[in-house]
Design a protein around this motif. Structure first.
Motif, PDB file in Angstrom:
ATOM      1  N   VAL A 143       0.840  -1.207   0.000  1.00  0.00           N
ATOM      2  CA  VAL A 143       0.000   0.000   0.000  1.00  0.00           C
ATOM      3  C   VAL A 143       0.873   1.254   0.000  1.00  0.00           C
ATOM      4  N   ALA A 144       1.968   1.177   0.774  1.00  0.00           N
ATOM      5  CA  ALA A 144       2.891   2.321   0.828  1.00  0.00           C
ATOM      6  C   ALA A 144       3.506   2.587  -0.542  1.00  0.00           C
ATOM      7  N   VAL A 145       3.836   1.531  -1.273  1.00  0.00           N
ATOM      8  CA  VAL A 145       4.424   1.720  -2.609  1.00  0.00           C
ATOM      9  C   VAL A 145       3.412   2.394  -3.529  1.00  0.00           C
ATOM     10  N   LEU A 146       2.148   2.016  -3.422  1.00  0.00           N
ATOM     11  CA  LEU A 146       1.117   2.669  -4.264  1.00  0.00           C
ATOM     12  C   LEU A 146       1.070   4.171  -3.967  1.00  0.00           C
ATOM     13  N   VAL A 147       1.128   4.525  -2.692  1.00  0.00           N
ATOM     14  CA  VAL A 147       1.080   5.942  -2.307  1.00  0.00           C
ATOM     15  C   VAL A 147       2.340   6.676  -2.782  1.00  0.00           C
ATOM     16  N   ILE A 148       3.490   6.095  -2.471  1.00  0.00           N
ATOM     17  CA  ILE A 148       4.767   6.741  -2.818  1.00  0.00           C
ATOM     18  C   ILE A 148       4.885   6.901  -4.333  1.00  0.00           C
ATOM     19  N   LEU A 149       4.532   5.847  -5.071  1.00  0.00           N
ATOM     20  CA  LEU A 149       4.674   5.910  -6.530  1.00  0.00           C
ATOM     21  C   LEU A 149       3.719   6.915  -7.150  1.00  0.00           C
ATOM     22  N   GLU A 150       2.525   7.079  -6.571  1.00  0.00           N
ATOM     23  CA  GLU A 150       1.610   8.089  -7.123  1.00  0.00           C
ATOM     24  C   GLU A 150       2.189   9.482  -6.878  1.00  0.00           C
TER      25      GLU A 150
END
Ligand code: JF8
Length: 240
Positions: A143-150
């Motif tokens: 979930v953190a990767v989704l946030v960071i990548l956005e």
């Protein structure tokens, strides 16, 4: 920018095919690949975890698959990003720093986390950033990767239709929360759009937006105000 994401739940990253991140990938601005960590296992059960040394609850992610994954994916310009509850807080400044990198590998932990030696060994070969989304606990790093990548992708050249959006948005260069926004109709139920926004006077509108941003920030995030330079409170018009 090249990004590799390593996870035991590749399907968790499916949203990266959608919307503006998906468009950035299609345009070649973001070259993203998602990898299943089990690719780098060698036993019949494709084992990625084991019990923790020293005892305690849960399981720890084994170092061998991670070591082989990083051997396969890392290059001379790679930064390893590890989402973690013990990481440094993720901020817009972090997003800008990551957006300037050539190659990011995101290591998505699960269980009680990744064997510490994976990060320690990686740090002998590349910069490593442990990043936390905030003071709460998730099941894993995906979930953190989704946030960071956005947050990172929207900073890449050409991704935002109008780069001016970056100038006035919350946590942008002004260091403030953004002013309220309105659109048609001018009257909705018993509520009106502020007259200044319909005045056509762009100087007045810019001053109103700055004042509203300062007021909103003072009310909701006074900590952000403390970090601003004195000129941020200057009432005189700025050169546009
Ligand atoms: N980023 C971040 C996280 C996490 C997180 C990250 C990775 C793993 C792997 C197992 N449990 C995890 C929690 N919790 N809270 C945050 N702000």
């Amino acid at each position: 920018m090249r990004v590799d994401v390593v996870t035991i739940f590749p399907e968790y990253l499916a949203p990266l095919d959608l919307s503006l991140v998906g468009k950035a990938r299609a345009a070649g601005t973001l070259d993203l690949a998602v990898h299943d960590l089990r690719t780098w296992t060698s036993d019949v059960h494709r084992t990625v975890d084991d019990s923790p040394y020293g005892g305690g609850p849960g399981m720890v992610m084994r170092p061998e698959p991670w070591g082989q994954a990083l051997d396969a994916l890392a290059g001379p310009h790679t930064r390893l990003v590890v989402p973690s509850p013990v990481g440094a807080p993720f901020t817009q400044a972090t997003a800008h720093a990551l957006a300037a990198e050539q190659h990011l590998i995101f290591a998505c932990g699960r269980y009680e986390g990744i064997d510490q030696r994976v990060l320690d060994h990686a740090a002998t070969r590349m910069p490593v950033s442990e990043i936390s989304l905030g003071d709460y606990v998730l099941f894993g790093g995906e979930v953190a990767v989704l946030v960071i990548l956005e947050a990172v992708t929207r900073l890449l050249p050409g991704v935002l239709g109008n780069a001016d959006s970056l100038a006035e948005e919350s946590h942008g260069p002004a260091g403030l929360l953004e002013a309220p926004v309105y659109t048609k109709p001018a009257q909705w139920r018993d509520l009106s759009v502020p007259d200044v926004l319909r005045s056509g006077d762009h100087g007045r509108i810019a001053r109103w937006r700055r004042d509203e941003a300062l007021l909103r920030t003072a009310r909701r995030r006074p900590d952000l105000l403390a970090a601003l330079p004195p000129e941020a409170f200057d009432k005189r018009d700025r050169a546009t």
